[in-house]
Design an enzyme around this catalytic site. Structure first.
Site, PDB file in Angstrom:
ATOM      1  N   PHE B 114       0.906  -1.442   0.163  1.00  0.00           N
ATOM      2  CA  PHE B 114       0.059  -0.124  -0.022  1.00  0.00           C
ATOM      3  C   PHE B 114       1.262   1.629   0.257  1.00  0.00           C
ATOM      4  CE2 PHE B 114      -2.782   3.230   2.056  1.00  0.00           C
ATOM      5  CZ  PHE B 114      -3.626   3.015   1.256  1.00  0.00           C
ATOM      6  N   ASP B 185       2.670  -5.608   7.402  1.00  0.00           N
ATOM      7  CA  ASP B 185       1.196  -5.202   7.571  1.00  0.00           C
ATOM      8  C   ASP B 185      -0.150  -5.880   7.568  1.00  0.00           C
ATOM      9  OD1 ASP B 185      -1.034  -3.331   6.790  1.00  0.00           O
ATOM     10  OD2 ASP B 185       0.210  -1.728   6.120  1.00  0.00           O
ATOM     11  N   TYR B 210     -10.553  -0.772  10.697  1.00  0.00           N
ATOM     12  CA  TYR B 210     -11.676   0.256  10.010  1.00  0.00           C
ATOM     13  C   TYR B 210     -12.846  -0.861   9.185  1.00  0.00           C
ATOM     14  CZ  TYR B 210      -8.390   2.611   7.310  1.00  0.00           C
ATOM     15  OH  TYR B 210      -7.355   3.010   6.168  1.00  0.00           O
TER      16      TYR B 210
END
Lengths: 398, 398
Positions: B114, B185, B210
């Site tokens: 990312f 991650d 989230y």
């Protein structure tokens, strides 16, 4: 039209029987917040799901709210953004400052600064290497310690213990005169005093919102970057929300326009929604009125406590111009005295080793509360009611 | 007892008429969250005020919730803490790793990572100095690129675009064999797959809450530090909440015990309360059951889409062991196709340049939704319904 502080007071939900003089630790609940939180959770998150980032305007909350705070701290619109915690914002401001002043290696601060600011500076110096150092002097020695070895001056405008207020314009001018930058922490001054970051020529300013801005526990922090640095300051914490085009998903970082680059990760929408609602309280408030009333409250408290409790020693400067919106007194049994106060509904704060701290926030505190708090404090001191074992056992958080 | 996914689905509040395949961007609202948020705002903040830090247990939320997440990622209890954003947690993990491996200067990652992880690494290297660098290789070349120049390997377990899953145990073993550390991650794997940070011997792991953990927009991130490093890793972001004694207000930083030192500033209590309520959904869920059902859903989707929409090219590995819990397809008009899907109530996500991304979260998605989504997708592809100007105008956030 002068600010109507009876009206602002009605906007807070304060428990019955409590005199709350700890808004400088955690501001109380504005009445508008619960409904706004429900809206954010159910109508926005629940119904809009991922599309809330556009439809509910979540993505713009950090800068939109930044503009609301800008007015309260004398900042230019478009130069304040919300996010992260104050400690992170301190790190960003310091790292950017050091990068902008590459020939110098010293961060100058004072021993009255909030420890987390010093800790973050320490951590940054360790990351940067042994040639970097944090130098701290006594608060009253800061002006003389600013010399041409200093890369950046890091000062909290109002001392969290004593309420002593530094002169932002004078210290910043001295810093600039020797080629240093100035980072100002407004934790105890934003929403409490007549802060003027533009007039004071601060290079960076940072602050939290859960004290005098009443955003609730753990509300996000803010950072201000002076317009003259907006396009040159490079963020060390270069997250995707600070990228020029976050949703291009480029592999290389390019800082976003102006203050946007100080954003890091995904913004905390629920806490931002609470803050946004909390800021409605400020819509009719003139900062000059707030400051005048804050001084009235603090003066009255000092006068009444000194008359009624001679055994307490004033720790806050007597000159109103040298104070924020809190008053502190020293007493060797300060911890127990504060517990006795809290047991009687007067909530202030204790700070080691001997400070009783009382915050006065004109939005919801008036002269009646000042008199009420002093009456109870005087009773405690006269009767020695603080001298009980249960008041001397220290909780983890005070 | 096998996990009852009918029961977990009833715990979510999903809008009528929507097939939500974007829980890998933002998880939907668990029904328990609004009431918990109200409690945190009114009964805790409103009534307890500053005493909520003790009385409502706010101060312990980051580690208490850390233990709940530990179970979901195969971590040892007491070694996960919540706070900040994922980008900040990446920075912490990388800075600590580089400090623990002082003779090396290279962070190795891949181009499928990312972008924010790469940006944070870039920023850290710039702060550390020109001898530090971030090296990125293609995802399939990571194993071969791990050599004794590498200080730390930074890999996202599941690729946010393709859903490709890296082999944590194998890559970490290779890293350790050449004297490098490994930071993982888990943004797209925590709550989505059978993550095993302890078994995989990750040195650090970070993730957000989230997505598959459903904490709401901007929910806090987490960090795991392997027990063997718990007392030696030094945090570069050394905030007061990570201090050994935050409320002693010492001037010098001393890291707190174990994972506590990875805390930075004041925790976001409202977002943590939402997360805590959201995690109740997981109480009866076995990760092995979740993983099995996730594979079933993804396999069914691939099979049905390939049968009905031959013009879409599978971008996700066909081997389930090489995937997370998402399926992606490529199409040059991917953006418009996704807009047409969203207009018909199938919410997935588009990722530049040509990826249609669909997340499958067994907690609230079943085979009915898979079939329903494929039916609508097939109609759009057969009729060319995506070929309308309003589907081709790109919004800022997709």
């Amino acid at each position: 039209m002068p600010t109507d502080f009876t009206a602002t007071r009605a906007l807070f939900d304060l428990p019955e029987g409590v005199i709350y003089l700890d808004g400088n630790s955690l501001g109380p609940l504005p009445r508008a917040v619960p409904a706004r939180l429900q809206q954010a959770a159910t109508a926005e998150w629940g119904q809009m799901l991922i599309t809330g980032w556009n439809k509910a305007g979540w993505m713009e909350l950090p800068t939109k709210i930044g503009d609301r705070i800008a007015r309260l701290i004398g900042a230019e619109a478009g130069h304040v953004v919300l996010g992260d915690t104050l400690s992170i914002k301190v790190y960003q401001a310091l790292a950017s400052s050091l990068e902008m002043n590459p020939d110098r290696r010293v961060i100058l601060s004072d021993t009255g600064n909030f420890p987390s600011d010093l800790y973050m500076a320490e951590g940054l110096c360790r990351t940067l290497g042994p040639e970097y150092s944090l130098k701290t002097v006594a608060p009253e020695d800061v002006m003389d310690a600013i010399d041409d070895s200093v890369a950046v001056l890091m000062i909290t405008e109002v001392d969290y213990r004593t309420g002593r207020r530094h002169d932002m314009a004078a210290l910043t001018a001295k810093a600039h005169s020797v080629g240093a930058l100035a980072v100002w922490d407004l934790a105890h001054s934003a929403g409490a005093t007549d802060v003027d970051v533009a007039g004071g020529k601060a290079d960076f300013a940072v602050g939290c919102t859960y004290k005098y801005l009443n955003s609730g526990p753990g509300g996000p922090a803010f950072i201000y970057v002076a317009p003259r640095h907006a396009e040159t300051a490079r963020p060390a914490l270069s997250g995707w929300m600070g990228h020029e085009k976050p949703f291009a998903f480029d592999l290389d970082y390019r800082p976003g326009a102006g203050i946007e680059r100080m954003r890091v990760g995904t913004p905390p929408v629920l806490q931002l929604a609470a803050l946004d609602a909390a800021l409605d309280v400020w819509d009719g408030v003139e900062i000059a009125d707030l400051r005048a009333r804050s001084i009235d409250l603090c003066e009255a408290f000092i006068e009444q406590v000194e008359a009624a409790c001679p055994m307490l020693e004033l720790a806050t400067p007597r000159d109103a111009a040298m104070r924020g919106s809190q008053v502190s007194f020293r007493h060797p049994e300060g911890y127990a005295i504060m517990q006795a106060l809290i047991a009687r509904g007067v909530i202030g704060d204790f700070r080691a080793p001997d400070i009783l701290r009382f915050g006065f926030t004109p939005l919801y505190i008036g002269l009646d509360e000042v008199a009420g708090a002093v009456k109870i404090l005087a009773e405690i001191m006269e009767t020695g009611a603080w001298d009980r074992p249960e008041y001397k056992t220290r909780a983890r958080v005070t």
